[in-house]
Design a protein around this motif. Structure first.
Motif, PDB file in Angstrom:
ATOM      1  N   ASN A  80       0.806  -1.215   0.000  1.00  0.00           N
ATOM      2  CA  ASN A  80       0.000   0.000   0.000  1.00  0.00           C
ATOM      3  C   ASN A  80       0.845   1.275   0.000  1.00  0.00           C
ATOM      4  O   ASN A  80       0.362   2.346  -0.370  1.00  0.00           O
ATOM      5  N   THR A  81       2.119   1.185   0.378  1.00  0.00           N
ATOM      6  CA  THR A  81       2.990   2.363   0.334  1.00  0.00           C
ATOM      7  C   THR A  81       3.239   2.830  -1.086  1.00  0.00           C
ATOM      8  O   THR A  81       3.659   3.968  -1.302  1.00  0.00           O
ATOM      9  N   GLN A  82       2.955   1.967  -2.079  1.00  0.00           N
ATOM     10  CA  GLN A  82       3.144   2.331  -3.487  1.00  0.00           C
ATOM     11  C   GLN A  82       1.826   2.462  -4.250  1.00  0.00           C
ATOM     12  O   GLN A  82       1.847   2.690  -5.450  1.00  0.00           O
ATOM     13  N   TRP A  83       0.699   2.361  -3.586  1.00  0.00           N
ATOM     14  CA  TRP A  83      -0.577   2.481  -4.300  1.00  0.00           C
ATOM     15  C   TRP A  83      -0.724   3.860  -4.919  1.00  0.00           C
ATOM     16  O   TRP A  83      -1.123   3.998  -6.069  1.00  0.00           O
TER      17      TRP A  83
ATOM     18  N   ASN B  88      -5.938  -8.332  -1.673  1.00  0.00           N
ATOM     19  CA  ASN B  88      -5.122  -8.021  -0.483  1.00  0.00           C
ATOM     20  C   ASN B  88      -5.280  -6.531  -0.191  1.00  0.00           C
ATOM     21  O   ASN B  88      -4.363  -5.748  -0.405  1.00  0.00           O
ATOM     22  N   TRP B  89      -6.497  -6.162   0.242  1.00  0.00           N
ATOM     23  CA  TRP B  89      -6.750  -4.761   0.539  1.00  0.00           C
ATOM     24  C   TRP B  89      -6.163  -4.461   1.915  1.00  0.00           C
ATOM     25  O   TRP B  89      -6.721  -4.825   2.940  1.00  0.00           O
ATOM     26  N   GLN B  90      -5.036  -3.794   1.904  1.00  0.00           N
ATOM     27  CA  GLN B  90      -4.323  -3.489   3.145  1.00  0.00           C
ATOM     28  C   GLN B  90      -5.041  -2.330   3.837  1.00  0.00           C
ATOM     29  O   GLN B  90      -5.009  -1.199   3.384  1.00  0.00           O
ATOM     30  N   TYR B  91      -5.667  -2.670   4.936  1.00  0.00           N
ATOM     31  CA  TYR B  91      -6.636  -1.782   5.575  1.00  0.00           C
ATOM     32  C   TYR B  91      -5.932  -0.796   6.500  1.00  0.00           C
ATOM     33  O   TYR B  91      -5.376  -1.166   7.547  1.00  0.00           O
TER      34      TYR B  91
END
Length: 320
Positions: free
Chosen positions: A141-144, A221-224
């Protein structure tokens, strides 16, 4: 000592959804497994629960889930790798899954235990074309919103920027994985750079592969996080992944939506009636300050997030 793998029954299919956990995370893994089993009442894949040094016991009330229980003993294979205080070498167990289970399976979908399964065709995911890559995964998620961001571990190791994935959900092409010798390469890097590693196998995978992996939709893999929760409601994620320390069963401040704790609590109360009940908080909707914080973050991030999500027109899109 070499690796050994024992199981309570033979494999029935050539593909498997696999969890790896200890006794502490067993109830949460079984909760996720129960939801996958409900989605696939006549599934064409095995569901495996792998343990390391210490065995686990599945409650008799969950026998209907038809889980294949495997015990993987890696011996001293992970000696010399970085370990956080209080952790055992079993945190690296997923590295060894293709070698331990490769006789039985051509495809393995590994899942962390701190997830909430909401839907999805897991059989279809197990069949997607990874374009010859050994792994399919979801970008971290740091690169979304900032895809060119250089991961901290890459900076420490002097590696250039590259796509970086979260290892909580991994689709493994077993023959390609073994052909690429990923286990040995990750272990070698981990021992050589033990003093400079920030995390465990997630950083080893990414440092070794350097972007040579197939990118899956974030629906799997939705990083919440506090910056992504509203977008999840718009995306309808199949797998919500609770990264970080806040989990549905460990949310003293009640910052997660109460539905997660409520559904898990119902499951745990049925199969572990002697456990303390899962506390159910009021959720962020009862905290105006927290809601404003979430809304402002989502408002700012919306354009970049829309660009990221547009790369996946459906949940089975693979970007190789």
């Amino acid at each position: 000592m070499g690796m050994t793998c024992t199981s309570d029954r033979p494999a029935r299919h050539r593909r498997a959804v696999v969890f790896a956990c200890d006794e502490g995370y067993l109830p949460y893994a079984l909760f996720a497994i129960s939801r996958i089993a409900a989605l696939h009442p006549e599934r064409d894949f095995d569901i495996c629960l792998c343990t390391g040094v210490l065995p686990v016991e599945i409650p008799a009330s969950l026998a209907h889930l038809d889980i294949r229980l495997c015990r993987v003993d890696v011996g001293d294979m992970f000696d010399g790798l970085r370990l956080d205080p209080g952790r055992s070498p079993d945190v690296y167990l997923r590295l060894a899954l293709p070698q331990a289970l490769g006789v039985d399976y051509d495809r393995i979908l590994y899942l962390d235990s701190d997830i909430h399964v909401q839907g999805g065709d897991f059989s279809a995911l197990l069949s997607v074309d990874l374009g010859g890559r050994p792994l399919g995964a979801v970008r971290d998620n740091t690169q979304w919103r900032t895809p060119s961001r250089r991961p901290a571990q890459f900076r420490v190791l002097g590696l250039p920027a590259a796509r970086y994935f979260n290892a909580g959900v991994l689709l493994m092409d077993v023959p390609r994985y073994l052909e690429a010798d990923l286990l040995a390469r990750c272990v070698a890097l981990g021992r050589a750079e033990a003093g400079r590693m920030i995390r465990h196998d997630q950083n080893l995978y990414n440092a070794v592969l350097q972007g040579d992996w197939a990118e899956l939709s974030p629906a799997w893999n939705w990083q919440y996080t506090w910056a992504s929760r509203f977008f999840e409601a718009m995306q309808t994620a199949h797998v919500v992944h609770f990264i970080g320390k806040r989990k549905p069963w460990k949310d003293a401040e009640g910052e997660l939506p109460p539905r997660f704790a409520r559904e898990m609590g119902t499951f745990l109360a049925r199969h572990w009636p002697d456990r303390p009940p899962v506390p159910i908080g009021l959720g962020p909707a009862h905290d105006a300050r927290l809601m404003r914080k979430h809304l402002l973050k989502h408002l700012v991030a919306a354009p970049a997030m829309a660009r990221y999500l547009a790369q996946f027109p459906d949940d089975l899109t693979v970007r190789a």
